[in-house]
Scaffold this motif. Structure first.
Motif, PDB file in Angstrom:
ATOM      1  N   ALA A 174      -4.109   5.870   1.222  1.00 59.40           N
ATOM      2  CA  ALA A 174      -4.350   5.229   2.510  1.00 59.40           C
ATOM      3  C   ALA A 174      -5.101   6.226   3.375  1.00 59.40           C
ATOM      4  O   ALA A 174      -4.617   7.330   3.624  1.00 59.40           O
ATOM      5  N   GLN A 178      -0.587   5.077  -4.214  1.00 56.08           N
ATOM      6  CA  GLN A 178      -1.155   4.693  -2.915  1.00 56.08           C
ATOM      7  C   GLN A 178      -2.130   5.740  -2.391  1.00 56.08           C
ATOM      8  O   GLN A 178      -1.851   6.935  -2.429  1.00 56.08           O
ATOM      9  N   TYR A 200      -7.483   2.454   6.305  1.00 58.95           N
ATOM     10  CA  TYR A 200      -7.762   1.455   5.275  1.00 58.95           C
ATOM     11  C   TYR A 200      -7.000   1.788   3.998  1.00 58.95           C
ATOM     12  O   TYR A 200      -6.677   2.942   3.727  1.00 58.95           O
ATOM     13  N   GLN A 201      -6.712   0.728   3.258  1.00 57.40           N
ATOM     14  CA  GLN A 201      -6.054   0.868   1.967  1.00 57.40           C
ATOM     15  C   GLN A 201      -7.141   1.133   0.936  1.00 57.40           C
ATOM     16  O   GLN A 201      -8.039   0.307   0.752  1.00 57.40           O
ATOM     17  N   GLY A 202      -7.075   2.290   0.277  1.00 57.84           N
ATOM     18  CA  GLY A 202      -8.091   2.646  -0.705  1.00 57.84           C
ATOM     19  C   GLY A 202      -7.634   2.384  -2.130  1.00 57.84           C
ATOM     20  O   GLY A 202      -6.434   2.257  -2.395  1.00 57.84           O
TER      21      GLY A 202
END
Lengths: 336, 336
Positions: free
Chosen positions: A81, A79, A112-114
Motif C-alpha cells: 500500500a 500487501q 493506493y493499493q499496489g
C-alpha cells in the motif's frame, strides 16, 4: 539487524547481512523466508538479533554478500500500500495541469493499493513491451514492513508495528496514468512491478536518523550515472509512517508482511518547487516531477521518460557514507 | 475436484471435499496449503485429482465436512484484482447520479487492486467500527484463481491459466466510496476484507455451466433470509475471465494464486434495469443497485444498507440443486 532474501524458490532464502553489507550468513535454521520470520516475529526476532550480534563480532562462518544475488526482501507480499506523503509533490503535479488540490489532502493521506505478487529483484531489468506512450518513470521512496496491525490502530500505536525499513523503486507508467485515473478505479496497468532494496533493516539500525516515524537522510537517485535527486526523506513528509499505517488499517486489519510506502520523496525549496541538482538544488525522485517544473517554467516538459537501456540507481547512505540498504540498480529493457 | 482450507495456521490446511460437500479428507501429505499447491500446480494437481477420485469412490477415511470450519480458500493471497465485468451495473450507478458512462467502458475493463492480506472466513462476521455513514453493502461475485500468468498474455490464452473457481462477497462501504474516488487513487478504506466461499472448484467440476470463460448459473443472494438476487452469472457479463486476466497482466506477470473477480453480477431485463425478486425479476447482487433503481424510479433510495445483525448468505446451486461452493454466511457486527 539487516536482512536479505537471496534468490532461491518463490520467496527467496533468508540471510543476515553485516552492517558494511560485505558478509552474509544463512538463518534458514531460524526462519526459511522473511515472510516466515514476520509471521512469528516476536519469537524469531530475538533469535535473529542474537545471530546478528555474533555476525558483527566476526564469530560466524560467513560468505561474501553480493547484492546481485538478492530478491526484493519480500519477493512477493500479501500487501503493498503506497502513500503519497510528500504532499507538495502532489500539489506540483496538480499545478502542472492547472488543477486545484483539495485542502483535505493536507490532513487525509492519499494511498493506493499496489500489486504485490511479483516484485522485481533490486538488480533486475525493468522489462516492458514498449516505451512509446508508456512514459516509463522511476519513483524513489522509503517503505516499511509491518507486523500484524489491528483494525482501527492509532497513528501513534502504529509506529510500534513497524518491523523493518527499506527503499523502493515504485516503477510508474506515466502515459497510462491519466486514462486509468479518469476511469475512477485508481492505478492498475500504470503501476507495474516495483523493486525494493537488497536489504531491509530494523529501525534501531538507523539510530537517530529514524525519528517520529520518518527517516531523516537523503534518498539518492542516479539516472544514467548522474545524480538526479538527493532530497532528505524526513523533510516535507506531511504524514509519518504511523499516520500512513493508521490510514491503511481504518477498516481492516493488516497482516504481518504488509509493506507501506511513503510515496515519491520530494523537498520544497523556500516554499517553491525545488531545483535540479546541477542548478544547486536537491533534485527530484522521479522524472515526472522535473517535467512538471519544466512545464510550469517553460511551458512544456524537456526531460524525457526512460527508454530502452536507461539506468536508474537508488540508494541511501548513512552519515559515514556507508550504504544502508544496498542499491536498487535497474536498466529498462524494451521487448517489443 | 473441490478444495477447502480448514482453519489452522495463517493459511489454513488443505482438504479435498466431495461433490456433495458432506465429506472431507486432508491432503497435507500432497500440499499443506492451497498456496503451496498453486505454487507447484502442474505436479500437485494430478496427485490431488487421484485422491479426489478415490474420495468420490468412497475409498478414503473421511471426516464430516463442516463449512463453518473453513477459512476462505486462500485466507491471504498475493493478489486480489476485482473487475467490473457487468457493465450495465456500472451504467446504472452512473445513471443514478446523472453521469454519462464513457463508451470505452464497453471495451476496456474496469478493474481495481484490492487488499488481499486479510480475507474473512466464509462464516465470519463482518466486523466494523460503525454502520452510520459507512453504507455497509455486500457484493456477490464470481472469482477465479490463476496459476502463473506471463505479462502480455492474450485473452484467449489467459483462459488456460484459470485453475480454480469460487464465489465472493466483496464487502463495500458505499458511504466512503465517493470521497475516496474523488481523491483519484481508487478504493482503499471503502473496500474492507472480502470473504470467499468455503470451497473452490476446478473448472471441470462445473461441466457445461463453465463455458467461454463465464459461469452460466444463477448466483443467489439472501438478505436477512429473503432472496435478494438470483441473476445468471453468464448473462450480461461484458468481459469474460480471459479478458479480465489479460487486462490485469498487460504490464506485469501475475503470480500463481492471483484471484480475479467478476464484479457484482447483474442482469438487465428487456434492456432495462431489472426488477426485485418479489416483483418477478432476478433481483440484485448488492444493495447499492436496488437503491439506484429506487433513485431513478422514485427519486430517492428506500432500501437501507446493512446494520448491526443484518445477515447475508451467498451461494450457487448446480442444476440438480446441489450447492457447488458452499455458503458465504455472514452477519454484520458493529463494535462501536
Amino acid at each position: 539487524m539487516k536482512l536479505a532474501s537471496i534468490k532461491g524458490g518463490r520467496d527467496g532464502q533468508l540471510y543476515l547481512v553485516n552492517k558494511q553489507l560485505s558478509e552474509t550468513v544463512s538463518v534458514a535454521d531460524i526462519a526459511p523466508t522473511l515472510q516466515a520470520a514476520l509471521d512469528d516475529w516476536a519469537t524469531v526476532a530475538p533469535q535473529l538479533k542474537e545471530r546478528a550480534d555474533a555476525l558483527e563480532r566476526g564469530e560466524l562462518d560467513t560468505k561474501k554478500f553480493e547484492q546481485s544475488t538478492c530478491e526484493s526482501p519480500l519477493p512477493r507480499a500479501f500487501q503493498w500500500a503506497d502513500g503519497s506523503a510528500y504532499v507538495n509533490h502532489v500539489e506540483l503535479v496538480r499545478k502542472a495541469r492547472n488543477a486545484e488540490m483539495p485542502e483535505s489532502f493536507w490532513t487525509d493521506p492519499l494511498m493506493y493499493q499496489g500489486g504485490s505478487d511479483s516484485f522485481l529483484a533490486p538488480h533486475a531489468p525493468i522489462v516492458m513491451p514498449q516505451s512509446d506512450g508508456f512514459g516509463i518513470d522511476f519513483e524513489a521512496e522509503v517503505a516499511v514492513i509491518t507486523g500484524d496491525v489491528p483494525m482501527g490502530v492509532s497513528a501513534e500505536d502504529a509506529l510500534d508495528h513497524i518491523k523493518l525499513i527499506m527503499i523502493v523503486n515504485d516503477v510508474s507508467l506515466r502515459g497510462l496514468i491519466p486514462g486509468e485515473l479518469a476511469k475512477g478505479f485508481g492505478f492498475f496497468q500504470s503501476k507495474p512491478s516495483s523493486a525494493f532494496s537488497p536489504v531491509c533493516v530494523t529501525p534501531d539500525e538507523l539510530g537517530a536518523a529514524w525519528k517520529e516515524g520518518k527517516l531523516h537522510l537523503p534518498l539518492l537517485s542516479h539516472l544514467n550515472g548522474e545524480t538526479f535527486g538527493k532530497p532528505e526523506a524526513g523533510v516535507d513528509m506531511t504524514f509519518n509512517f504511523g499516520q500512513l499505517i493508521a490510514h491503511a488499517a481504518r477498516t481492516r486489519p493488516l497482516t504481518a508482511g504488509t509493506i507501506i510506502g511513503s510515496g515519491t520523496v520530494s523537498n520544497k525549496l523556500d516554499g517553491g518547487p525545488g531545483k535540479p541538482v546541477k542548478e544547486g538544488g536537491v533534485g527530484y525522485s522521479c522524472i515526472a516531477e522535473i517535467r512538471m517544473i519544466e512545464t510550469i517554467q517553460q511551458g512544456a516538459p524537456v526531460t524525457p521518460f526512460m527508454a530502452n537501456g536507461d539506468h536508474i540507481k537508488i540508494e541511501m547512505l548513512d552519515e559515514s557514507g556507508q550504504s544502508i540498504f544496498g542499491e536498487i540498480n535497474q536498466t529498462v529493457a524494451i521487448t517489443g
